[in-house]
Design an enzyme around this catalytic site. Sequence first.
Site, PDB file in Angstrom:
ATOM      1  NE  ARG B  51      -1.394  -1.226   4.165  1.00 14.12           N
ATOM      2  CZ  ARG B  51      -2.100  -1.626   5.409  1.00 14.12           C
ATOM      3  NH1 ARG B  51      -2.633  -0.477   6.077  1.00 14.12           N
ATOM      4  NH2 ARG B  51      -2.181  -3.053   5.577  1.00 14.12           N
ATOM      5  CG  ASP B  53       0.596   5.769   4.332  1.00  9.11           C
ATOM      6  OD1 ASP B  53      -0.237   4.923   4.639  1.00  9.11           O
ATOM      7  OD2 ASP B  53       1.566   6.050   5.247  1.00  9.11           O
ATOM      8  CE1 TYR B 111       7.421   3.951  -1.221  1.00  7.92           C
ATOM      9  CE2 TYR B 111       9.169   1.953  -0.529  1.00  7.92           C
ATOM     10  CZ  TYR B 111       8.106   2.495  -0.502  1.00  7.92           C
ATOM     11  OH  TYR B 111       6.668   1.733  -0.290  1.00  7.92           O
ATOM     12  NE  ARG B 200       5.344  10.401   5.084  1.00  9.91           N
ATOM     13  CZ  ARG B 200       4.065  10.226   5.479  1.00  9.91           C
ATOM     14  NH1 ARG B 200       3.231   9.469   4.920  1.00  9.91           N
ATOM     15  NH2 ARG B 200       3.527  11.212   6.245  1.00  9.91           N
TER      16      ARG B 200
END
Lengths: 247, 247
Positions: B51, B53, B111, B200
Amino acid sequence: MQRYKGIIAYDGSGFSGYQVQPNKRTVQLELETALAKLHKGTQVKVTASGRTDAGVHAKGQVIHFDSPLAIPEDRWVIALNSLLPEDVSVISVEKVDHSFHARFSAVGKEYRYLLYLSDRRDPFQRNFAVQYPYSLNLQAMKEASQFFLGTHDFTSFCASNTDVEDKVRTIQTISIEWLEDRNMLILRFVGNGFLYNMVRILVGTLLEVGTGRLEPADIPKILEAKDRRLAGKTAPAHGLYLWKVYY
Amino acid sequence: MQRYKGIIAYDGSGFSGYQVQPNKRTVQLELETALAKLHKGTQVKVTASGRTDAGVHAKGQVIHFDSPLAIPEDRWVIALNSLLPEDVSVISVEKVDHSFHARFSAVGKEYRYLLYLSDRRDPFQRNFAVQYPYSLNLQAMKEASQFFLGTHDFTSFCASNTDVEDKVRTIQTISIEWLEDRNMLILRFVGNGFLYNMVRILVGTLLEVGTGRLEPADIPKILEAKDRRLAGKTAPAHGLYLWKVYY
């Protein structure tokens, strides 16, 4: 009263254009709302170099306004940005003489048009460049663009529902740049002024040359005919950027 | 039934994340709605590599689904894109063996995190990069990033409300690239897997090193302590891109 010149940028996607219209979200409305807050509710009129249509972006729109407030130039930027929504941003504010007028003092403008040349949609470009899936003959487009340079009657390249009388304008520069790594074609137009929808019709016409539906040599004939129906379609709004205003 | 692997891109701004949730607009919902249309209303389950966010983007999310339809690979792309909203796009579809699983077959992910280093807001970047107005010591950030390479227990860099037991992950590459012409700092992370919010929190911690609130030498201590409170803040979602999934 001090007159201030401001340079602003906006993402046109969420606006019904620059100019105030009843019950619509416009850039001018957001600017005047922010200024009214800084002036304890007193309305402050904002004058821009010109309007932009719904969906059209600005990297360097210029405005002026008059204020009794003695705020330093860089503090104006911070104060206004803290009151403006995220899709409009003030880049700079400077004190100017009262003879400065954002519209009437302008001597030229630069517009850019972004075409994303791909047969795949890119979600990140969808509001910021126009996707174009067909291959283009850039050499023919560059040749055709040369016929627009200089001073011409651009009646054929102006929306027909305009009330402007004098349709003679001068274009100093047109450049067509291909950024291969981004699949992006950037068309730059610098001129002393542009008629309503003129850049978008120039782009639409250059695209017809790029696909071979028109020849570069057709351009002088279309200019000559002064007939909007002979030029290409009006290219979509969301590829267009008001890049810079010259004074 | 044929299994298909798809690579998709999405602008996360308008989504409550990837995964279906009641009464929320999610990427999975849009994909399954488009597939149901192609299958005359029959529900087709879509499985993703993982998933993302709310607000997080994807340039190369990978999904799989099973279908009885014998559609050529490139026609799947066209058919799905014609049914999907503009903020999701299918980049490619290919037939795969039934043993392929978008989540369990993945061996690694890349990422990227985009920071727009400027004290001026840019309306065009507002959803696509995180504006950061303070100057950063890039050399210190690069030094600090080296301590994350290799295999570590990343408990300190994982949202505390997770139910994942094993918090050991391996990071192969971290690069920090400064694009001066765009004022953009790009942080790349390649690893075998990432915990919830891990990228993050890594970015938030590297920012604390960049501003001098942490030293590079603090990183090994924070890893060792296995305490989320010692690491930096969770950087905002809208700077993060799921860039690529490796199989």
